[in-house]
Write a protein that holds these residues in place. Structure first.
Motif, PDB file in Angstrom:
ATOM      1  N   GLY A  43      -5.659  -7.239  -6.612  1.00 34.49           N
ATOM      2  CA  GLY A  43      -6.755  -6.564  -5.928  1.00 34.49           C
ATOM      3  C   GLY A  43      -7.681  -5.894  -6.913  1.00 34.49           C
ATOM      4  N   GLN A  44      -8.344  -4.856  -6.478  1.00 31.95           N
ATOM      5  CA  GLN A  44      -9.295  -4.138  -7.316  1.00 31.95           C
ATOM      6  C   GLN A  44      -9.042  -2.636  -7.220  1.00 31.95           C
ATOM      7  OE1 GLN A  44     -12.893  -5.901  -5.483  1.00 31.95           O
ATOM      8  NE2 GLN A  44     -13.401  -6.521  -7.579  1.00 31.95           N
ATOM      9  N   MET A  61       0.812  -1.185   0.000  1.00 35.66           N
ATOM     10  CA  MET A  61       0.000   0.000   0.000  1.00 35.66           C
ATOM     11  C   MET A  61       0.860   1.256   0.000  1.00 35.66           C
ATOM     12  SD  MET A  61      -2.900   1.214   2.736  1.00 35.66           S
ATOM     13  CE  MET A  61      -1.817   1.752   4.038  1.00 35.66           C
ATOM     14  N   THR A  62       2.009   1.235   0.641  1.00 30.01           N
ATOM     15  CA  THR A  62       2.827   2.428   0.777  1.00 30.01           C
ATOM     16  C   THR A  62       4.031   2.447  -0.175  1.00 30.01           C
ATOM     17  OG1 THR A  62       4.072   1.392   2.571  1.00 30.01           O
ATOM     18  CG2 THR A  62       2.186   2.777   3.185  1.00 30.01           C
ATOM     19  N   LEU A  63       4.147   1.472  -1.065  1.00 26.98           N
ATOM     20  CA  LEU A  63       5.271   1.416  -1.998  1.00 26.98           C
ATOM     21  C   LEU A  63       5.349   2.711  -2.796  1.00 26.98           C
ATOM     22  CD1 LEU A  63       7.510  -0.410  -3.134  1.00 26.98           C
ATOM     23  CD2 LEU A  63       5.883  -1.143  -4.870  1.00 26.98           C
ATOM     24  N   GLY A  64       6.517   3.311  -2.852  1.00 28.56           N
ATOM     25  CA  GLY A  64       6.704   4.544  -3.592  1.00 28.56           C
ATOM     26  C   GLY A  64       6.343   5.796  -2.817  1.00 28.56           C
ATOM     27  N   THR A  65       6.102   5.664  -1.505  1.00 28.93           N
ATOM     28  CA  THR A  65       5.701   6.822  -0.710  1.00 28.93           C
ATOM     29  C   THR A  65       6.619   7.017   0.489  1.00 28.93           C
ATOM     30  OG1 THR A  65       4.265   5.710   0.920  1.00 28.93           O
ATOM     31  CG2 THR A  65       3.276   6.265  -1.208  1.00 28.93           C
ATOM     32  N   THR A  66       6.542   8.207   1.038  1.00 29.37           N
ATOM     33  CA  THR A  66       6.964   8.402   2.418  1.00 29.37           C
ATOM     34  C   THR A  66       5.651   8.504   3.176  1.00 29.37           C
ATOM     35  OG1 THR A  66       7.108  10.789   2.104  1.00 29.37           O
ATOM     36  CG2 THR A  66       9.146   9.554   1.879  1.00 29.37           C
ATOM     37  N   PHE A 124     -12.288  -2.233 -11.525  1.00 33.30           N
ATOM     38  CA  PHE A 124     -11.383  -3.102 -12.266  1.00 33.30           C
ATOM     39  C   PHE A 124     -10.809  -4.178 -11.360  1.00 33.30           C
ATOM     40  CE2 PHE A 124     -11.498   0.474 -15.058  1.00 33.30           C
ATOM     41  CZ  PHE A 124     -11.279  -0.059 -16.334  1.00 33.30           C
ATOM     42  N   ASN A 125     -10.718  -5.400 -11.871  1.00 31.01           N
ATOM     43  CA  ASN A 125      -9.920  -6.440 -11.238  1.00 31.01           C
ATOM     44  C   ASN A 125      -8.509  -6.261 -11.794  1.00 31.01           C
ATOM     45  OD1 ASN A 125     -12.078  -7.581  -9.854  1.00 31.01           O
ATOM     46  ND2 ASN A 125     -12.604  -8.920 -11.546  1.00 31.01           N
ATOM     47  N   CYS A 172      -9.634  12.130 -11.113  1.00 29.81           N
ATOM     48  CA  CYS A 172     -10.094  10.781 -10.784  1.00 29.81           C
ATOM     49  C   CYS A 172      -9.506  10.379  -9.434  1.00 29.81           C
ATOM     50  CB  CYS A 172      -9.627   9.804 -11.867  1.00 29.81           C
ATOM     51  SG  CYS A 172     -10.283   8.132 -11.700  1.00 29.81           S
ATOM     52  N   VAL A 173     -10.349   9.885  -8.560  1.00 25.54           N
ATOM     53  CA  VAL A 173      -9.881   9.338  -7.287  1.00 25.54           C
ATOM     54  C   VAL A 173      -9.889   7.815  -7.431  1.00 25.54           C
ATOM     55  CG1 VAL A 173     -10.348   9.106  -4.826  1.00 25.54           C
ATOM     56  CG2 VAL A 173     -10.759  11.294  -5.979  1.00 25.54           C
ATOM     57  N   VAL A 174      -8.751   7.208  -7.181  1.00 25.56           N
ATOM     58  CA  VAL A 174      -8.631   5.761  -7.302  1.00 25.56           C
ATOM     59  C   VAL A 174      -8.649   5.155  -5.899  1.00 25.56           C
ATOM     60  CG1 VAL A 174      -7.223   3.841  -8.121  1.00 25.56           C
ATOM     61  CG2 VAL A 174      -7.320   5.971  -9.434  1.00 25.56           C
ATOM     62  N   VAL A 175      -9.637   4.293  -5.677  1.00 24.73           N
ATOM     63  CA  VAL A 175      -9.756   3.571  -4.417  1.00 24.73           C
ATOM     64  C   VAL A 175      -9.294   2.147  -4.698  1.00 24.73           C
ATOM     65  CG1 VAL A 175     -11.297   2.816  -2.580  1.00 24.73           C
ATOM     66  CG2 VAL A 175     -11.707   5.012  -3.727  1.00 24.73           C
ATOM     67  N   SER A 176      -8.126   1.788  -4.167  1.00 29.99           N
ATOM     68  CA  SER A 176      -7.567   0.453  -4.357  1.00 29.99           C
ATOM     69  C   SER A 176      -7.896  -0.396  -3.154  1.00 29.99           C
ATOM     70  CB  SER A 176      -6.052   0.525  -4.518  1.00 29.99           C
ATOM     71  OG  SER A 176      -5.683   1.403  -5.552  1.00 29.99           O
ATOM     72  N   VAL A 177      -8.291  -1.636  -3.388  1.00 32.69           N
ATOM     73  CA  VAL A 177      -8.593  -2.561  -2.295  1.00 32.69           C
ATOM     74  C   VAL A 177      -7.933  -3.893  -2.582  1.00 32.69           C
ATOM     75  CG1 VAL A 177     -10.763  -1.456  -1.634  1.00 32.69           C
ATOM     76  CG2 VAL A 177     -10.792  -3.277  -3.307  1.00 32.69           C
ATOM     77  N   ALA A 178      -7.481  -4.550  -1.536  1.00 30.97           N
ATOM     78  CA  ALA A 178      -6.882  -5.879  -1.680  1.00 30.97           C
ATOM     79  C   ALA A 178      -7.063  -6.647  -0.390  1.00 30.97           C
ATOM     80  CB  ALA A 178      -5.407  -5.785  -2.037  1.00 30.97           C
ATOM     81  N   ARG A 179      -7.118  -7.967  -0.522  1.00 37.81           N
ATOM     82  CA  ARG A 179      -7.194  -8.867   0.634  1.00 37.81           C
ATOM     83  C   ARG A 179      -5.855  -9.560   0.800  1.00 37.81           C
ATOM     84  NH1 ARG A 179     -12.243 -12.228  -1.349  1.00 37.81           N
ATOM     85  NH2 ARG A 179     -10.798 -12.279  -3.059  1.00 37.81           N
ATOM     86  N   MET A 180      -5.584  -9.980   2.012  1.00 43.46           N
ATOM     87  CA  MET A 180      -4.358 -10.732   2.272  1.00 43.46           C
ATOM     88  C   MET A 180      -4.611 -11.798   3.322  1.00 43.46           C
ATOM     89  SD  MET A 180      -2.401  -7.522   3.906  1.00 43.46           S
ATOM     90  CE  MET A 180      -3.469  -6.273   4.580  1.00 43.46           C
ATOM     91  N   ALA A 181      -3.886 -12.875   3.183  1.00 43.05           N
ATOM     92  CA  ALA A 181      -3.997 -13.973   4.145  1.00 43.05           C
ATOM     93  C   ALA A 181      -2.607 -14.550   4.358  1.00 43.05           C
ATOM     94  CB  ALA A 181      -4.955 -15.039   3.625  1.00 43.05           C
TER      95      ALA A 181
END
Length: 118
Positions: free
Chosen positions: A97-98, A1-6, A90-91, A108-117
């Motif tokens: 994720g989506q 989620m934070t890749l490429g950020t501070t 989008f898948n 455009c606001v991009v809302v990214s979602v993903a699951r993890m296990a």
């Protein structure tokens, strides 16, 4: 989620029994990439399941592009899954994720979602 950020984050969890309760982290992020410089936000959540843990994340990132332009930047192999009240869902390719693309005028606001296990 934070890749490429501070980023900075705040976490919340049950300190007396962390292995039996959910954990949550909220992050504020600053992207400073060659082609994207913006603020974003995200939430990570996880709960114990058996001997492991499962959860997910949500990231909200604004783009100074139309959603049609943002579609061109999605990973190759991403597929339109649905149109939810005029927001394209989008898948993402490679089980990434989506992404829900929310039009806001010429942005455009991009809302990214993903699951993890695990």
């Amino acid at each position: 989620m934070t890749l490429g950020t501070t980023y900075t984050e705040q976490t919340q969890w049950n300190t007396s029994s962390p292995d039996t309760h959910p954990v949550q982290a909220v992050a504020g992020m600053t992207y400073d990439l060659p082609d994207y410089k913006a603020q974003a936000a995200g939430v990570v959540f996880a709960s114990p399941v058996g001997k492991g843990c499962e959860g997910g994340f949500v990231r909200v990132a604004p783009f100074q592009k139309t959603c049609q332009e943002v579609v061109q930047t999605l990973p190759k192999g991403s597929v339109l899954a649905d149109n939810l009240s005029n927001t394209m869902l989008f898948n993402l390719a490679n089980d990434g994720g989506q992404a829900l693309l929310v039009p806001t005028g010429n942005s455009c606001v991009v809302v990214s979602v993903a699951r993890m296990a695990g």
